[in-house]
Design an enzyme around this catalytic site. Structure first.
Site, PDB file in Angstrom:
ATOM      1  N   HIS A  87       0.814  -1.211   0.000  1.00  0.00           N
ATOM      2  CA  HIS A  87       0.000   0.000   0.000  1.00  0.00           C
ATOM      3  C   HIS A  87       0.853   1.270   0.000  1.00  0.00           C
ATOM      4  O   HIS A  87       0.337   2.373   0.088  1.00  0.00           O
ATOM      5  CB  HIS A  87      -0.910  -0.031   1.246  1.00  0.00           C
ATOM      6  CG  HIS A  87      -2.060   0.897   1.195  1.00  0.00           C
ATOM      7  ND1 HIS A  87      -2.295   1.842   2.171  1.00  0.00           N
ATOM      8  CD2 HIS A  87      -3.055   1.053   0.290  1.00  0.00           C
ATOM      9  CE1 HIS A  87      -3.388   2.518   1.884  1.00  0.00           C
ATOM     10  NE2 HIS A  87      -3.871   2.062   0.745  1.00  0.00           N
ATOM     11  N   LYS A 112       3.240   4.515  -0.959  1.00  0.00           N
ATOM     12  CA  LYS A 112       3.229   5.527  -2.015  1.00  0.00           C
ATOM     13  C   LYS A 112       4.467   6.403  -1.877  1.00  0.00           C
ATOM     14  O   LYS A 112       4.617   7.119  -0.886  1.00  0.00           O
ATOM     15  CB  LYS A 112       1.990   6.430  -1.928  1.00  0.00           C
ATOM     16  CG  LYS A 112       0.680   5.752  -2.305  1.00  0.00           C
ATOM     17  CD  LYS A 112      -0.146   5.465  -1.107  1.00  0.00           C
ATOM     18  CE  LYS A 112      -1.498   4.902  -1.526  1.00  0.00           C
ATOM     19  NZ  LYS A 112      -2.196   4.279  -0.397  1.00  0.00           N
ATOM     20  N   ASP A 132      15.814  11.987  -8.762  1.00  0.00           N
ATOM     21  CA  ASP A 132      17.253  12.271  -8.679  1.00  0.00           C
ATOM     22  C   ASP A 132      17.810  12.143  -7.265  1.00  0.00           C
ATOM     23  O   ASP A 132      18.824  12.759  -6.934  1.00  0.00           O
ATOM     24  CB  ASP A 132      17.559  13.669  -9.234  1.00  0.00           C
ATOM     25  CG  ASP A 132      17.506  13.705 -10.763  1.00  0.00           C
ATOM     26  OD1 ASP A 132      17.639  12.626 -11.378  1.00  0.00           O
ATOM     27  OD2 ASP A 132      17.333  14.804 -11.325  1.00  0.00           O
ATOM     28  N   HIS A 188      -9.374  10.780   2.098  1.00  0.00           N
ATOM     29  CA  HIS A 188      -8.372   9.766   1.806  1.00  0.00           C
ATOM     30  C   HIS A 188      -7.044  10.045   2.512  1.00  0.00           C
ATOM     31  O   HIS A 188      -6.114   9.248   2.450  1.00  0.00           O
ATOM     32  CB  HIS A 188      -8.143   9.658   0.294  1.00  0.00           C
ATOM     33  CG  HIS A 188      -7.481   8.379  -0.131  1.00  0.00           C
ATOM     34  ND1 HIS A 188      -6.134   8.297  -0.429  1.00  0.00           N
ATOM     35  CD2 HIS A 188      -7.979   7.129  -0.298  1.00  0.00           C
ATOM     36  CE1 HIS A 188      -5.836   7.053  -0.761  1.00  0.00           C
ATOM     37  NE2 HIS A 188      -6.930   6.320  -0.696  1.00  0.00           N
ATOM     38  N   LYS A 235      -4.184  10.467   5.436  1.00  0.00           N
ATOM     39  CA  LYS A 235      -3.809   9.720   6.634  1.00  0.00           C
ATOM     40  C   LYS A 235      -2.756  10.535   7.374  1.00  0.00           C
ATOM     41  O   LYS A 235      -1.637  10.744   6.861  1.00  0.00           O
ATOM     42  CB  LYS A 235      -3.219   8.347   6.283  1.00  0.00           C
ATOM     43  CG  LYS A 235      -4.096   7.498   5.331  1.00  0.00           C
ATOM     44  CD  LYS A 235      -3.574   7.582   3.927  1.00  0.00           C
ATOM     45  CE  LYS A 235      -4.150   6.553   2.980  1.00  0.00           C
ATOM     46  NZ  LYS A 235      -5.552   6.386   2.912  1.00  0.00           N
ATOM     47  N   ASP A 247       0.437  16.790  20.026  1.00  0.00           N
ATOM     48  CA  ASP A 247       0.741  18.009  20.789  1.00  0.00           C
ATOM     49  C   ASP A 247       1.188  19.167  19.901  1.00  0.00           C
ATOM     50  O   ASP A 247       2.030  19.985  20.301  1.00  0.00           O
ATOM     51  CB  ASP A 247       1.810  17.724  21.850  1.00  0.00           C
ATOM     52  CG  ASP A 247       1.274  16.881  23.003  1.00  0.00           C
ATOM     53  OD1 ASP A 247       0.044  16.874  23.206  1.00  0.00           O
ATOM     54  OD2 ASP A 247       2.083  16.240  23.687  1.00  0.00           O
TER      55      ASP A 247
END
Length: 527
Positions: A177, A179, A184, A417, A419, A424
């Site tokens: 999952h 991403k 470079d 979508h 996450k 704090d």
């Protein structure tokens, strides 16, 4: 997360299909797979010189820019590819063969044509209409494509994939999952977005609101090391590891022509025109401007996490995320589109509240989620969370859902979508990991932990905007001692007027019945 995979698991809990796979596996065992590794950082381009000069002013720290706008998230990727001098590495759960997927592919192929090495690693779960494009891209001498944990057949139908999953759940139910997008070895993009129209605000019927970080500095090399681990691991198969006809230079030439034609058509769309206007003010990695600086570390599950019967916490990022949240003294913000806490997680969050921590959660409402099975798992624990003092907001799908200032229009298909975790108002996690059992135990995940009050403030602003009464439902329990004491209520506002509901709003009776039926199934560990 993939709707089909979750729903297949739900269906599998109802009954086993009496089907045989039949035929021979299309996966070969004699394929050639040469290891490769990240190239040294480039210093010869204007953007590389700028990035290195900026990082040199902040020793031992990494710099970040937060991308909340889908148009800028797309254009930043395109611009960074066009600036690439030596290498582009991409790792995605989904890479769609749609308008934006083909646009990114066109720019990647153009980079390969000018000598840039491109490595593209995609999880195989969603690969279907993309097969021809990926095969042809791999025919370029500078473009290599690998599939993570592939199914046995090269072009499986939905039925074939479903049957394979049912007969090999211990292997195929574990997915990559992650991403990441690295150019470079100087600039990386890590976050929640896949490559496809849904993630860049192109398709207004399904518009995922997401977060990405553009990163420079030491954390980029950490991202490259993580990419190499996945690229070279046993679960990553070259697209040539399947029997059958392989794409050749004629297929590549045809794809190059088709992608160029599609890119020209895309450039004429209203979306592309708006994106071009927005882009100069956006936070792409090659532009001068402010960065959020702070000590950072990239966290990534080890590829071996997907191995059957492998339940070693040392392979997972969960313990490191837990160590971060354990430090919370005052406020914990959680943003998760698929929020399915276990009973132990509920006790943990309620325990934080008991010692004086304000815990706030933003997730999808039943009306905005694309996965009813996930909502069924979440709704089992909603009352316990509320009774323990955890504050819950559920995103609304309708007009007025949270949008950045540069966004054009609104959408009835808005879905969360992103996450993210903020501790704090100091520490931030942004990545691919949902707060559910699938991310915790089944899929591989990654993200970046940053110690930066300024970045924390930016993510908190995203949370606050999303949870405003016009944009989300605040879920509460009616105070004790009043009629219907303890009953759940959903509070929101329409046209500035307060509105409340006594059940999940904005959905049909059939959707409620579907969720009720799903709650009866023992599928929580697979959600």
């Amino acid at each position: 997360m993939n709707v089909w995979l979750r729903r297949t698991n739900a269906c599998a809990a109802l009954a086993l299909l009496g089907l045989a796979l039949g035929g021979c596996s299309a996966l070969r065992t004699d394929f050639v797979k040469r290891p490769s590794h990240a190239l040294p950082p480039t210093t010869s381009t204007p953007s590389a010189r700028y990035v290195h000069a900026a990082a040199d002013q902040h020793p031992q720290q990494s710099g970040f820019r937060l991308m909340t706008d889908g148009t800028n998230a797309l254009m930043s990727r395109v611009a960074l590819i066009d600036e690439a001098k030596h290498a582009v590495d991409l790792q995605y759960y989904i890479f769609k063969n749609d308008a934006t997927g083909r646009l990114v592919a066109q720019h990647l192929l153009a980079a390969a044509d000018r000598g840039v090495r491109v490595r593209l690693l995609i999880d195989d779960i969603n690969v279907s209409h993309e097969v021809g494009m990926l095969d042809a891209l791999n025919a370029s001498p500078n473009f290599k494509v690998r599939l993570f944990n592939p199914f046995h057949t090269r072009k499986p139908s939905l039925l074939s994939k479903t049957v394979q999953l049912l007969f090999s759940p211990s292997r195929l139910n574990h997915r990559m999952h992650n991403k990441s997008f690295i150019v470079d070895n100087n600039v990386a993009i890590v976050g929640g977005r896949n490559i496809g129209d849904d993630y860049f605000s192109v398709d207004r019927t399904t518009d995922f609101r997401d977060l990405d970080l553009i990163a420079i500095g030491p954390v980029v090399k950490e991202a490259s090391r993580a990419f190499d681990e996945y690229w070279n691991c046993p679960a990553a198969y070259p697209v040539t590891a399947f029997r059958g006809k392989r794409a050749n230079h004629y297929d590549l030439a045809q794809l190059r022509a088709n992608l160029g034609r599609d890119a020209r058509h895309f450039a004429q769309t209203d979306y592309a025109q708006a994106a071009a206007q927005d882009y100069p003010d956006g936070p792409s990695g090659d532009r001068h401007g402010a960065w959020f600086w702070g000590p950072a570390r990239l966290v990534a599950d080890q590829p071996a996490k997907i191995e059957p019967h492998q339940d070693n916490p040392a392979l997972r990022i969960g313990p490191r995320i837990r160590a971060m949240t354990d430090q919370t003294q005052h406020e914990l913000l959680l943003v998760s589109p698929y929020f399915v806490p276990s009973k132990q997680d509920v006790r943990y969050l309620v325990g934080l509240v008991a010692r004086g921590v304000t815990v706030k959660v933003l997730t999808n409402s039943l009306a905005s989620t694309d996965e009813p099975a996930v909502h069924a798992g979440y709704s089992r624990h909603r009352r316990a969370l509320l009774e323990g003092g955890v504050q819950l907001w559920e995103l609304r799908p309708a007009v007025g859902a949270p949008q950045p200032a540069t966004a054009k229009g609104t959408s009835s298909g808005v879905s969360l979508h992103a996450k993210a975790i903020v501790v704090d108002r100091q520490q931030v996690f942004i990545g691919s990991m949902n707060m559910d059992q699938r991310s915790k135990l089944l899929n591989t995940e990654m993200g970046i932990i940053v110690d930066s009050p300024a970045l924390a403030a930016a993510v908190k602003q995203f949370f606050d905007n999303a949870s405003r009464p016009a944009n989300a439902y605040r879920v509460i329990l009616v105070a004790r001692g009043l009629p219907h004491a303890g009953q759940m209520r959903w509070l929101t506002s329409d046209d500035g007027k307060p509105v409340s509901y006594d059940r999940d709003p904005g959905v049909s009776m059939m959707r409620r019945l579907e969720v009720w039926a799903l709650r009866l199934l023992p599928i929580e560990g697979m959600l």
